[in-house]
Design a protein around this motif. Structure first.
Motif, PDB file in Angstrom:
ATOM      1  N   UNK A   6       0.834  -1.201   0.000  1.00 37.75           N
ATOM      2  CA  UNK A   6       0.000   0.000   0.000  1.00 37.75           C
ATOM      3  C   UNK A   6       0.866   1.248   0.000  1.00 37.75           C
ATOM      4  N   UNK A   7       1.890   1.226   0.859  1.00 34.65           N
ATOM      5  CA  UNK A   7       2.772   2.396   0.942  1.00 34.65           C
ATOM      6  C   UNK A   7       3.498   2.592  -0.383  1.00 34.65           C
ATOM      7  N   UNK A   8       3.967   1.493  -0.978  1.00 32.17           N
ATOM      8  CA  UNK A   8       4.653   1.615  -2.276  1.00 32.17           C
ATOM      9  C   UNK A   8       3.723   2.230  -3.325  1.00 32.17           C
ATOM     10  N   UNK A  10       1.181   4.198  -2.730  1.00 30.98           N
ATOM     11  CA  UNK A  10       0.938   5.609  -2.383  1.00 30.98           C
ATOM     12  C   UNK A  10       2.078   6.497  -2.876  1.00 30.98           C
ATOM     13  N   UNK A  11       3.281   5.925  -2.928  1.00 23.15           N
ATOM     14  CA  UNK A  11       4.456   6.709  -3.324  1.00 23.15           C
ATOM     15  C   UNK A  11       4.879   6.462  -4.776  1.00 23.15           C
ATOM     16  N   UNK A  12       4.066   5.742  -5.534  1.00 24.43           N
ATOM     17  CA  UNK A  12       4.478   5.402  -6.906  1.00 24.43           C
ATOM     18  C   UNK A  12       4.560   6.634  -7.808  1.00 24.43           C
ATOM     19  N   UNK A  38      -4.878   6.776   4.122  1.00 22.63           N
ATOM     20  CA  UNK A  38      -3.618   7.371   4.604  1.00 22.63           C
ATOM     21  C   UNK A  38      -3.869   8.736   5.256  1.00 22.63           C
TER      22      UNK A  38
ATOM     23  N   UNK B  28       2.800  11.079   1.501  1.00 26.07           N
ATOM     24  CA  UNK B  28       2.080  10.091   0.693  1.00 26.07           C
ATOM     25  C   UNK B  28       0.577  10.138   0.916  1.00 26.07           C
ATOM     26  N   UNK B  29       0.047  11.328   1.208  1.00 31.61           N
ATOM     27  CA  UNK B  29      -1.407  11.484   1.351  1.00 31.61           C
ATOM     28  C   UNK B  29      -2.057  11.807   0.008  1.00 31.61           C
ATOM     29  N   UNK B  81       7.329  14.304  -6.138  1.00 31.16           N
ATOM     30  CA  UNK B  81       8.475  13.686  -5.480  1.00 31.16           C
ATOM     31  C   UNK B  81       9.634  13.435  -6.430  1.00 31.16           C
ATOM     32  N   UNK B 328      12.167   8.588   2.401  1.00 31.13           N
ATOM     33  CA  UNK B 328      10.851   9.099   2.789  1.00 31.13           C
ATOM     34  C   UNK B 328      10.854   9.397   4.273  1.00 31.13           C
ATOM     35  N   UNK B 335       1.326   3.062   9.467  1.00 27.72           N
ATOM     36  CA  UNK B 335      -0.068   3.066   9.010  1.00 27.72           C
ATOM     37  C   UNK B 335      -1.012   2.965  10.183  1.00 27.72           C
TER      38      UNK B 335
END
Lengths: 45, 335
Positions: A6-8, A10-12, A38, B28-29, B81, B328, B335
């Protein structure tokens, strides 16, 4: 889907996300839900 | 609305004024965000949050429907980013409408392509000169980051010189234009009593210190100042400065302080951005490593009017040589 993937996601970044949406790998609705989760978890921290 | 905080360290500011956008991208929001830059308000938060923040040339992105912001100082742009994502945002945003006061010849390529293209051998000037009127000290780490970037650009084959733009009294012209712009913007607010006291003070300063005759002189003189500063770009392609004078300052910053105190604090923290709002040149702030305080360091690249594509190519080359996007804030992985 795990938290770390999920984090990956979100940062893609918009360029990769657009390609994933175009190829059907991810649905825009999933992305909106991911970012809403998030925001819920991380905003006001 | 309270104080906006930096995901790298919630005790520090994400910069401003597009600080909420930057904090959201860095945490990352959101995938990327739009912003506006009237004195550094995209580049400063990018510098504070380890992002790429480009202020396009005045006229590159339409100001409609709001119209030209702050007498033309303020333009729209994006926070992202990576250089390619920043370029993609600009691809989506650029273009002019008939009502725009300023517009440029349309860019027919894709900035994303420019971001992946070798910039060729560029003439690059390194400068950390402070314009007259801005008294501050650039931190040793921020200076080192700027020097490291210079060394990298040399190793990449660019022609480097140490040269300063002829800033002259541009900071005084900027601040008067800016105060007058805030005053005129404040007239469009439905209920001025809801403005923060320091905003009302700035608007009052703009109203009384920059009356219409002075406003007209400032606008008439802008082309003279711009030509004097731009003369350096006859000899170079890109100027490299530190992004901010130091890493992100305390989150409270000038919050709740009087306008003169807040402006003084901002000037000492961010002396490298506002002059390019007056000249209308494109400028991009990007990451340049992490400081001892575990906050992002930054540099700024400033181009010739209309040359966002050159900035995309050069920033893309720097990122390819020293990638940053895998770093980051720790908070973003929770989370």
């Amino acid at each position: 889907v795990t938290a770390s993937s999920d984090t990956e996601l979100a940062f893609a970044g918009p360029l990769a996300l657009a390609q994933m949406v175009r190829s059907g790998e991810v649905h825009p609705r999933e992305l909106v839900q991911l970012y809403l989760r998030r925001i819920e978890a991380l905003d006001r921290r | 609305l309270g104080i906006t905080r930096n995901p790298w360290n919630p005790g520090r500011t994400p910069g401003g004024s597009s600080g909420g956008s930057a904090a959201a991208v860095a945490a990352g929001l959101v995938a990327a965000a739009t912003g506006s830059d009237g004195g550094g308000s995209i580049r400063i938060p990018a510098a504070c949050c380890g992002l790429v923040g480009m202020k396009p040339t005045r006229g590159r992105v339409s100001g409609e429907p709001a119209g030209a912001g702050w007498l033309g100082l303020s333009v729209y742009g994006a926070l992202a980013r990576t250089v390619r994502d920043s370029a993609l945002m600009l691809d989506a945003m650029h273009g002019a409408l008939p009502a725009d006061a300023d517009s440029l010849p349309a860019f027919s390529g894709r900035y994303v392509d420019a971001a992946g293209r070798d910039p060729g051998r560029l003439r690059i000037a390194l400068s950390r000169k402070l314009p007259v009127g801005l008294l501050t000290k650039v931190s040793a780490q921020q200076r080192d980051a700027w020097e490291r970037t210079g060394a990298l650009l040399g190793a990449l084959g660019h022609d480097l010189v140490h040269r300063d733009p002829a800033y002259g009294p541009v900071a005084f012209e900027f601040v008067q234009t800016w105060m007058r712009g805030i005053y005129e913007e404040s007239l469009r607010v439905p209920d001025r009593s809801l403005l923060a006291p320091s905003t009302r003070q700035m608007a009052a300063a703009g109203r009384y210190l920059v009356p219409p005759a002075r406003r007209a002189r400032l606008l008439a003189h802008r082309s003279v100042t711009t030509a004097r500063i731009l003369a350096l770009w006859d000899e170079i392609d890109v100027l490299v400065t530190p992004g901010t004078a130091m890493t992100a300052i305390a989150a409270e910053g000038g919050y709740g302080r009087s306008a003169p105190l807040a402006v003084n604090l901002a000037g000492r923290f961010t002396p490298f951005t506002a002059m390019f709002n007056l000249t209308g040149q494109p400028a991009v702030a990007g990451p340049a490593g992490i400081g001892d305080d575990r906050l992002p360091l930054s540099v700024q690249l400033v181009g010739r009017p209309g040359a966002e594509d050159v900035l995309c190519s050069l920033a893309g080359q720097i990122e390819a040589a020293a990638p940053w996007a895998d770093r980051r804030p720790a908070l973003a992985n929770q989370q």
